[in-house]
Design an enzyme around this catalytic site. Structure first.
Site, short mmCIF file in Angstrom:
data_model
loop_
_atom_site.label_atom_id
_atom_site.label_comp_id
_atom_site.label_asym_id
_atom_site.label_seq_id
_atom_site.Cartn_x
_atom_site.Cartn_y
_atom_site.Cartn_z
N HIS A 161 43.86 38.03 48.58
CA HIS A 161 42.76 38.36 48.24
C HIS A 161 41.25 39.45 48.73
CE1 HIS A 161 38.83 37.15 45.87
NE2 HIS A 161 39.35 37.89 45.59
N HIS A 205 32.19 43.93 48.05
CA HIS A 205 32.88 43.22 46.79
C HIS A 205 31.78 43.12 46.06
CE1 HIS A 205 34.19 38.66 47.14
NE2 HIS A 205 33.23 38.99 45.35
#
Length: 462
Positions: A161, A205
């Site tokens: 991930h 992110h």
């Protein structure tokens, strides 16, 4: 103002964590922090509000679309594009597509017996050959000779991930070791979030102010370099198109990195569960990089950039529930019979959720990594894999995890995948370097504590 203060805390977190680690009592302090956070994490039962789940256009194909050897489209068939917002669906546009399938030579793998687990649900098995004396391939495909004659859709693989987000002490990080370590250790799906700004694709992110892992070009160059050194491995990439950008923005990075030479183009759109070729045939074709995009994929223009949700479904996104229910969340409203006809990904990256004023923040729950990435026990990857196999009568294709190198033992996530695949895992083969793997979690704990302190400051009106 509060968000700016929070980002400032994120920026100083790694420095403060490093300074704390240098103290003589750092080991006992971090142990206390770890235990405290574990207690906090165990008590959290909140789930993500539906409004925070990514939504976008979900494609529905009414007819199979066939592609030529060169990936061009022939003929026509209706493709329904559905825009989802909450639980309401509305048809917004139509497109046309089609094709011809091509054939390839198949590598032969070792023959195995179909087995079932204790609940009588079939896990992944290799496909027996028609010959009475099958040719046994001694060259492993993705690490196992048994995989060579299995369909791509008949294998469970560990997925990293947010693979590029490796930054010690940064609360937005999801991995401890870089992409080449990940691939060396056995990760075979690389998932990441991409942001497009001024024609450049960066890997960030949520916000590039929070964590910027550099350009997509540089990342793909590393992947291409590794793949050229490992000609018997098939790698899957899953692009999170955070900005819902036009897919044309992504082609330049694939071309300049050299990865485009290795990119797989499917023989048809969409690929059903039984339509995927074997790993051996993919390897022999030389096109060993399978690329999916979650939103805005346009296979009419870019046949190689595969639409994720018409071919893969996912369990709940960014989970905070340690029970990890194995139900379909994306694409929404998918009927059971349709779900059984495609691959699926088990999202097993546990998060802690903070709600600060209007800011919703999820961070990896590093306090429970030893349990979350374990092969057995409540909240474990092994437990979720068993539950999913029971629920759908077949194992997950992709096991999405944070900090893959952590668990109840080195390589526990790979042991789970091996059990699903009916092969044996060598525990001595994982993971990365001891120094790199051993330091990241305590620093992650320290940063999480700083975040908790920051929450208190922000809520007090600082």
């Amino acid at each position: 103002m509060r968000a700016a203060c929070l980002l400032s805390l994120l920026a100083v977190g790694p420095v403060l964590a490093q300074n704390t680690n240098s103290n003589t009592d750092s080991d006992s302090l971090e142990q206390a922090i770890s235990e405290s956070l574990a207690d906090i994490a165990s008590s959290i039962t909140t789930t993500i509000d539906e409004a925070t789940i990514p939504t976008g256009d979900y494609l529905t194909y009414s007819t199979t679309v066939f592609l030529t050897d060169h990936g061009s489209v022939l003929g026509s068939t209706a493709v329904e594009v559905t825009e989802t917002s909450g639980s309401e669906n509305s048809t917004t546009s139509n497109a046309t597509l089609t094709t011809t399938s091509d054939s390839v030579t198949v590598l032969m793998g070792g023959q195995t017996t179909i087995t079932a687990n204790g609940t009588n649900n079939i896990t992944h098995t290799s496909t027996p050959t028609a010959s009475q004396t099958p040719v046994v391939n001694t060259q492993p495909c993705n690490g196992y000779p048994e995989f060579c004659n299995r369909k791509y859709s008949n294998i469970s693989m560990v997925a990293a991930h947010n693979s590029p987000f490796v930054m010690q002490g940064n609360v937005a990080a999801n991995q401890a070791l870089g992409v080449q370590y990940q691939l060396d250790d056995g990760v075979r799906m690389l998932q990441f979030q991409a942001h497009v700004a001024n024609g450049t694709v960066n890997l960030c992110h949520t916000s590039c102010d929070m964590l910027n892992a550099g350009s997509l070009d540089d990342y793909l160059t590393s992947v291409a370099s590794w793949m050229r050194q490992h000609p018997y491995d098939v790698i899957t990439l899953l692009i999170g198109n955070y900005d819902y950008a036009d897919p044309g923005n992504f082609t330049a990075a694939f071309e300049s990195s050299g990865l485009m030479d290795l990119v797989f183009t499917p023989p048809m759109i969409p690929m059903g569960l039984d339509d995927w070729p074997t790993l051996g045939s993919i390897i022999l074709s030389g096109k060993r990089a399978l690329v999916f995009m979650d939103y805005q994929a346009n296979q009419t223009a870019y046949p190689w950039l595969m639409d994720e949700f018409s071919q893969i479904w996912e369990t709940p996104f960014s989970p905070t529930d340690r029970a990890f229910p194995c139900n379909v969340q994306r694409p929404p409203g998918l009927a059971d019979n349709d779900a059984r006809a495609r691959m699926y990904m088990a999202n097993h990256n546990l998060n802690i959720e903070f709600n600060i004023a209007s800011l919703n923040l999820l961070i990896p729950n590093t306090a429970l990594l030893n349990e979350t990435n374990a092969d057995t026990g409540y909240g474990s990857l092994g437990r979720m894999a068993d539950n999913c196999t029971t629920r759908w009568n077949r194992a997950p294709n992709f096991l999405l995890v944070d900090y893959y190198n952590e668990g109840n033992f080195n390589g526990s996530v790979f042991e789970v995948a091996a059990n699903l695949n009916n092969v044996s895992y060598d525990r001595d083969s994982c993971c990365g370097t001891l120094s790199a793997a051993s330091s990241v979690v305590p620093r992650g704990m320290m940063t999480a504590v700083l975040m908790l302190v920051g929450v208190q400051i922000l809520m007090s009106g600082f």
